[in-house]
Design an enzyme around this catalytic site. Sequence first.
Site, PDB file in Angstrom:
ATOM      1  CB  SER A 144       2.289  -0.396  -0.880  1.00  0.00           C
ATOM      2  OG  SER A 144       2.505   0.835  -0.235  1.00  0.00           O
ATOM      3  CE  LYS A 170      -0.229   2.699  -1.042  1.00  0.00           C
ATOM      4  NZ  LYS A 170      -1.471   2.305  -0.323  1.00  0.00           N
ATOM      5  CE  LYS A 172       2.439   3.917   1.877  1.00  0.00           C
ATOM      6  NZ  LYS A 172       1.101   4.273   2.378  1.00  0.00           N
ATOM      7  CG  ASP A 198      -0.861   6.262   0.389  1.00  0.00           C
ATOM      8  OD1 ASP A 198      -1.359   7.324   0.814  1.00  0.00           O
ATOM      9  OD2 ASP A 198      -0.991   5.165   0.977  1.00  0.00           O
ATOM     10  CD  GLU A 223      -3.846   4.925  -0.549  1.00  0.00           C
ATOM     11  OE1 GLU A 223      -3.207   4.370  -1.471  1.00  0.00           O
ATOM     12  OE2 GLU A 223      -4.075   4.371   0.543  1.00  0.00           O
ATOM     13  CG  ASP A 248      -5.813   4.630   3.559  1.00  0.00           C
ATOM     14  OD1 ASP A 248      -6.556   4.148   4.436  1.00  0.00           O
ATOM     15  OD2 ASP A 248      -4.613   4.278   3.469  1.00  0.00           O
ATOM     16  CE  LYS A 272      -4.670   0.900   4.268  1.00  0.00           C
ATOM     17  NZ  LYS A 272      -3.695   1.831   4.908  1.00  0.00           N
ATOM     18  N   GLY A 300      -3.719  -2.361   2.519  1.00  0.00           N
ATOM     19  CA  GLY A 300      -2.980  -3.269   3.393  1.00  0.00           C
ATOM     20  C   GLY A 300      -2.366  -2.524   4.554  1.00  0.00           C
TER      21      GLY A 300
HETATM   22  O1  OSB Z   1      -1.555   4.075   3.683  1.00  0.00           O
HETATM   23  O2  OSB Z   1      -1.846   2.208   2.734  1.00  0.00           O
HETATM   24  C1  OSB Z   1      -1.249   2.899   3.563  1.00  0.00           C
HETATM   25  C2  OSB Z   1       1.561   0.851   5.157  1.00  0.00           C
HETATM   26  C3  OSB Z   1       1.625   1.439   6.393  1.00  0.00           C
HETATM   27  C4  OSB Z   1       0.777   2.480   6.682  1.00  0.00           C
HETATM   28  C5  OSB Z   1      -0.127   2.940   5.731  1.00  0.00           C
HETATM   29  C6  OSB Z   1      -0.213   2.338   4.492  1.00  0.00           C
HETATM   30  C7  OSB Z   1       0.674   1.295   4.199  1.00  0.00           C
HETATM   31  C8  OSB Z   1       0.740   0.627   2.916  1.00  0.00           C
HETATM   32  C9  OSB Z   1       1.146  -0.827   2.983  1.00  0.00           C
HETATM   33  O3  OSB Z   1       0.603   1.191   1.853  1.00  0.00           O
HETATM   34  C10 OSB Z   1       0.450  -1.705   2.042  1.00  0.00           C
HETATM   35  C11 OSB Z   1       0.774  -3.156   2.298  1.00  0.00           C
HETATM   36  O4  OSB Z   1       0.319  -3.722   3.316  1.00  0.00           O
HETATM   37  O5  OSB Z   1       1.468  -3.723   1.476  1.00  0.00           O
HETATM   38 MG    MG Z   2      -2.869   4.697   2.226  1.00  0.00          MG
END
Ligand code: OSB
Ligand code: MG
Length: 388
Positions: A144, A170, A172, A198, A223, A248, A272, A300
């Site tokens: 991510s 992934k 952001k 995401d 996402e 999510d 999660k 995560g």
């Molecule tokens: O939305 O999945 C999420 C990190 C912080 C807050 C939200 C998210 C995330 C990640 C991190 O995508 C994923 C990871 O732990 O590598």
């Molecule tokens: Mg997410």
Amino acid sequence: MTASATAFTVDAITLREIRLALKEPFRISSGTIHERRIALLELTDRDGASCWSECVAFQLPIYTAETIDTAWMAIREWLAPRILGRSLDGPEGVHALLNEGIKGHNMAKAALEMGCWGLAAEVARVPLSRLLGGTRDRVPTGISLGIQQDSAALVARAQAAVRDGYRKVKVKIRPGQDVEYVRAVREALGPAIGIMADANSAYTLKDADHLAALDAFDLIMLEQPLGEDDLVRHATLQRRMTTPICLDESVTGVDRAEDMIALGSGRIVNIKPGRVGGFAVSKAIHDLCASASIPVWCGGMLESGIGRAYNVALASLPNFSLPGDLSPSARYWHRDVVTPEWTMDADGMVTVPREHPGLGVALDREFLDALTVRREVVRPERTVVAVS
Ligand code: OSB
Ligand code: MG
């Protein structure tokens, strides 16, 4: 597994806050995480066994309403007292005990509930993955990537991730840093690499046409584009896009997963365990989605090696059919709190500990002590013993 093999009585719960600096800040649409303030729990059984767990809440309520401080209070004041001193046949019923009459605080509940699964695995001398019903020896891993300053910086990281072997990339996104960023990544990586985006709830339905432009990039999924409570709006958006929507933040329990399926709000679920209140609910969502042919994957929360052990065990269940956000320790930290650290092979796979009892990793106690900024021991009868 007989019930008695996993019976335990928690005699003490030690809450501990550590600070762990990320190698680089992680930016999502609603904020930036520079350092993790992590609440860890150590659960001690009456007969001397013990196990650690991790609360995934962040320092600020940028992902859900919970924070490390609300979770700390919820655990100490309301949740730990329900478990302490009680003889339990196994971890399966712990979520119900914690949930009765106490609304929300899922991450706090999850930290305790998952700790009970870990403790039960220790007591029964079985690997956590096997106690959960996991079937995989290795799990595929995605990366991510936080929001970068420009698309060139994102492309460089995405290319490095593919070179490292990651099975999914992934990215952001947020308004202003979305379609062009995704286009740049798709053009750089070519058609064969699995890419997803995401948004962490950064959009509204007014952005539907703009988001539909992402359909051009053959994403595995988009996402959580809309708000946590927007199940109906997500269904409207899903009808306007070919890219599968993955939820999510919206999926806070089994009922919300059922709603997603009934309404057509999405076609994939990110599970999660912290967000849904622990393993029992995660397993129930997993089973529901399997019966509805909805793929799930393990998300995560920038966990330390302790929380990662729980995620990897969960991701070994059969319907976790897409790569999880389960990067190795070195992607986040200069040094992790467990030995061995979590690693990924050149095929982007993380090995599930399936031979060693419990979590399958050992804690580096000296390092943990050095990182600890506060500690409290909670015992039966809600006696809180402040240690430092
Ligand atoms: O939305 O999945 C999420 C990190 C912080 C807050 C939200 C998210 C995330 C990640 C991190 O995508 C994923 C990871 O732990 O590598
Ligand atoms: Mg997410």
